[in-house]
Design a protein around this motif. Structure first.
Motif, PDB file in Angstrom:
ATOM      1  N   SER A  32      -7.574 -26.776  -0.231  1.00  0.00           N
ATOM      2  CA  SER A  32      -7.893 -26.077   1.016  1.00  0.00           C
ATOM      3  C   SER A  32      -8.945 -26.862   1.775  1.00  0.00           C
ATOM      4  N   PHE A  33      -8.707 -26.993   3.083  1.00  0.00           N
ATOM      5  CA  PHE A  33      -9.582 -27.821   3.907  1.00  0.00           C
ATOM      6  C   PHE A  33      -9.823 -27.108   5.229  1.00  0.00           C
ATOM      7  N   PHE A  34     -11.074 -27.187   5.680  1.00  0.00           N
ATOM      8  CA  PHE A  34     -11.437 -26.476   6.898  1.00  0.00           C
ATOM      9  C   PHE A  34     -12.432 -27.302   7.694  1.00  0.00           C
ATOM     10  N   TRP A  35     -12.483 -27.023   8.981  1.00  0.00           N
ATOM     11  CA  TRP A  35     -13.598 -27.436   9.813  1.00  0.00           C
ATOM     12  C   TRP A  35     -14.294 -26.173  10.308  1.00  0.00           C
ATOM     13  N   TYR A  36     -15.604 -26.153  10.117  1.00  0.00           N
ATOM     14  CA  TYR A  36     -16.440 -25.088  10.657  1.00  0.00           C
ATOM     15  C   TYR A  36     -17.347 -25.695  11.719  1.00  0.00           C
ATOM     16  N   ARG A  37     -17.772 -24.852  12.625  1.00  0.00           N
ATOM     17  CA  ARG A  37     -18.718 -25.264  13.649  1.00  0.00           C
ATOM     18  C   ARG A  37     -19.987 -24.454  13.448  1.00  0.00           C
ATOM     19  N   GLN A  38     -21.137 -25.129  13.565  1.00  0.00           N
ATOM     20  CA  GLN A  38     -22.405 -24.425  13.432  1.00  0.00           C
ATOM     21  C   GLN A  38     -23.303 -24.794  14.601  1.00  0.00           C
ATOM     22  N   ASP A  39     -23.641 -23.799  15.394  1.00  0.00           N
ATOM     23  CA  ASP A  39     -24.600 -23.998  16.481  1.00  0.00           C
ATOM     24  C   ASP A  39     -26.008 -23.940  15.909  1.00  0.00           C
ATOM     25  N   CYS A  40     -26.941 -24.505  16.664  1.00  0.00           N
ATOM     26  CA  CYS A  40     -28.315 -24.620  16.191  1.00  0.00           C
ATOM     27  C   CYS A  40     -28.875 -23.250  15.789  1.00  0.00           C
ATOM     28  N   ARG A  41     -29.337 -23.149  14.567  1.00  0.00           N
ATOM     29  CA  ARG A  41     -29.982 -21.952  14.037  1.00  0.00           C
ATOM     30  C   ARG A  41     -29.051 -20.732  13.988  1.00  0.00           C
ATOM     31  N   LYS A  42     -27.754 -21.002  13.903  1.00  0.00           N
ATOM     32  CA  LYS A  42     -26.768 -19.925  13.801  1.00  0.00           C
ATOM     33  C   LYS A  42     -25.936 -20.116  12.541  1.00  0.00           C
ATOM     34  N   GLU A  43     -25.088 -19.127  12.268  1.00  0.00           N
ATOM     35  CA  GLU A  43     -24.226 -19.224  11.110  1.00  0.00           C
ATOM     36  C   GLU A  43     -23.011 -20.114  11.396  1.00  0.00           C
ATOM     37  N   PRO A  44     -22.416 -20.699  10.363  1.00  0.00           N
ATOM     38  CA  PRO A  44     -21.171 -21.453  10.558  1.00  0.00           C
ATOM     39  C   PRO A  44     -20.037 -20.514  10.949  1.00  0.00           C
ATOM     40  N   ASP A  82     -19.057 -27.785  23.485  1.00  0.00           N
ATOM     41  CA  ASP A  82     -18.653 -28.315  22.172  1.00  0.00           C
ATOM     42  C   ASP A  82     -19.843 -28.849  21.389  1.00  0.00           C
ATOM     43  N   SER A  83     -20.989 -28.968  22.030  1.00  0.00           N
ATOM     44  CA  SER A  83     -22.192 -29.467  21.343  1.00  0.00           C
ATOM     45  C   SER A  83     -22.541 -28.541  20.196  1.00  0.00           C
ATOM     46  N   ALA A  84     -22.556 -29.098  18.991  1.00  0.00           N
ATOM     47  CA  ALA A  84     -22.785 -28.311  17.780  1.00  0.00           C
ATOM     48  C   ALA A  84     -22.752 -29.275  16.598  1.00  0.00           C
ATOM     49  N   THR A  85     -22.927 -28.718  15.417  1.00  0.00           N
ATOM     50  CA  THR A  85     -22.724 -29.484  14.189  1.00  0.00           C
ATOM     51  C   THR A  85     -21.405 -29.053  13.575  1.00  0.00           C
ATOM     52  N   TYR A  86     -20.601 -30.021  13.196  1.00  0.00           N
ATOM     53  CA  TYR A  86     -19.263 -29.741  12.666  1.00  0.00           C
ATOM     54  C   TYR A  86     -19.283 -29.997  11.158  1.00  0.00           C
ATOM     55  N   LEU A  87     -18.926 -28.965  10.423  1.00  0.00           N
ATOM     56  CA  LEU A  87     -18.978 -29.004   8.966  1.00  0.00           C
ATOM     57  C   LEU A  87     -17.583 -29.174   8.388  1.00  0.00           C
ATOM     58  N   CYS A  88     -17.438 -30.154   7.529  1.00  0.00           N
ATOM     59  CA  CYS A  88     -16.193 -30.354   6.792  1.00  0.00           C
ATOM     60  C   CYS A  88     -16.297 -29.552   5.501  1.00  0.00           C
ATOM     61  N   VAL A  89     -15.261 -28.786   5.183  1.00  0.00           N
ATOM     62  CA  VAL A  89     -15.324 -27.863   4.045  1.00  0.00           C
ATOM     63  C   VAL A  89     -14.068 -28.007   3.202  1.00  0.00           C
ATOM     64  N   VAL A  90     -14.268 -28.080   1.902  1.00  0.00           N
ATOM     65  CA  VAL A  90     -13.168 -28.306   0.965  1.00  0.00           C
ATOM     66  C   VAL A  90     -13.318 -27.332  -0.196  1.00  0.00           C
ATOM     67  N   ASN A  91     -12.200 -26.792  -0.680  1.00  0.00           N
ATOM     68  CA  ASN A  91     -12.355 -25.909  -1.840  1.00  0.00           C
ATOM     69  C   ASN A  91     -12.572 -26.736  -3.101  1.00  0.00           C
ATOM     70  N   ARG A  92     -13.247 -26.128  -4.059  1.00  0.00           N
ATOM     71  CA  ARG A  92     -13.461 -26.812  -5.330  1.00  0.00           C
ATOM     72  C   ARG A  92     -12.175 -26.732  -6.137  1.00  0.00           C
ATOM     73  N   ALA A  93     -11.828 -27.794  -6.759  1.00  0.00           N
ATOM     74  CA  ALA A  93     -10.602 -27.831  -7.544  1.00  0.00           C
ATOM     75  C   ALA A  93     -10.613 -26.713  -8.576  1.00  0.00           C
ATOM     76  N   GLY A  94      -9.509 -25.981  -8.646  1.00  0.00           N
ATOM     77  CA  GLY A  94      -9.400 -24.904  -9.611  1.00  0.00           C
ATOM     78  C   GLY A  94     -10.020 -23.609  -9.144  1.00  0.00           C
ATOM     79  N   SER A  95     -10.598 -23.608  -7.948  1.00  0.00           N
ATOM     80  CA  SER A  95     -11.222 -22.395  -7.440  1.00  0.00           C
ATOM     81  C   SER A  95     -10.926 -22.258  -5.960  1.00  0.00           C
ATOM     82  N   ALA A  96      -9.991 -21.359  -5.659  1.00  0.00           N
ATOM     83  CA  ALA A  96      -9.666 -21.159  -4.248  1.00  0.00           C
ATOM     84  C   ALA A  96     -10.839 -20.556  -3.502  1.00  0.00           C
ATOM     85  N   ARG A  97     -11.707 -19.876  -4.233  1.00  0.00           N
ATOM     86  CA  ARG A  97     -12.738 -19.102  -3.565  1.00  0.00           C
ATOM     87  C   ARG A  97     -14.090 -19.780  -3.518  1.00  0.00           C
TER      88      ARG A  97
END
Lengths: 111, 115
Positions: A32-44, A82-97
């Motif tokens: 599982s692979f995702f892109w999240y966006r995080q604005d300054c001092r906010k949640e992803p 679009d100015s923000a921090t972009y987080l790359c997110v990957v699931n851990r092998a063997g754990s979807a959650r």
């Protein structure tokens, strides 16, 4: 080697530019692979999931290259908002959650 | 409105004090998570819970404790044993498994500062 690695940037681009971010992950069994966006001092916030065939959502295109274990995000026609921090997110092998978050790539779109 | 709420927004801790951060969700999600974010770093998993009355340690559980007595609530206690608690704490939740491609949704976070 970090589980998920991103270029921290910053990327400073003019409005209207096209910008691309890459991210590499270490565990070949991740599914599982995702892109999240995080604005300054906010949640992803989820920007988009990344599918094997690649996927597009408006100005955003995500690609997955399993052989090379990298994920990309392309932003076309950049907006000031679009100015923000972009987080790359990957699931851990063997754990979807359980997810592993990259440290993020900072983007600033300049007027 | 459905969502995840965290309180307080800012929290100040004195030396030797335990403090509890609240996380509530009304999304009917089964799984809940606590992360810590330090400046310039990625999120690190503290604890997670997949069902009520069950939870597991994440990567940095030392100095923290949690409970999951209700599906909607997953409070985090930062104990005096946590020597460097200053950070941005994020709570997240995700729905019951549809296999992979599950996503996590975040609350607005709590900033904890040590006095």
């Amino acid at each position: 080697r970090k589980e998920v690695e991103q270029d921290p940037g910053p990327f400073n681009v003019p409005e209207g530019a096209t910008v691309a971010f890459n991210c590499t992950y270490s565990n070949s069994a991740s599914q599982s692979f995702f892109w999240y966006r995080q604005d300054c001092r906010k949640e992803p916030k989820l920007l988009m999931s990344v599918y094997s065939s690649g996927n597009e959502d408006g100005r955003f295109t995500a690609q997955l290259n399993r052989a090379s274990q990298y994920i990309s995000l392309l932003i076309r026609d950049s907006k000031l908002s679009d100015s923000a921090t972009y987080l790359c997110v990957v699931n851990r092998a063997g754990s979807a959650r359980q997810l592993t978050f990259g440290s993020g790539t900072q983007l600033t779109v300049l007027p | 409105d459905g969502g995840i709420t965290q309180s307080p927004k800012y929290l100040f801790r004195k030396e030797g004090q335990n403090v509890t951060l609240s996380c509530e969700q009304n999304l009917n999600h089964d799984a809940m998570y606590w992360y810590r974010q330090d400046p310039g770093q990625g999120l690190r998993l503290i604890y997670y819970s997949q069902i009520v009355n069950d939870f597991q340690k994440g990567d940095i559980a030392e100095g923290y404790s949690v409970s999951r007595e209700k599906k909607e609530s997953f409070p985090l206690t930062v104990t005096s044993a946590q020597k460097n608690p200053t950070a941005f704490y994020l709570c997240a939740s995700s729905p019951r498994g549809r296999g992979y491609q599950e996503t996590q949704y975040f609350g607005p976070g709590t900033r904890l500062l040590v006095l």
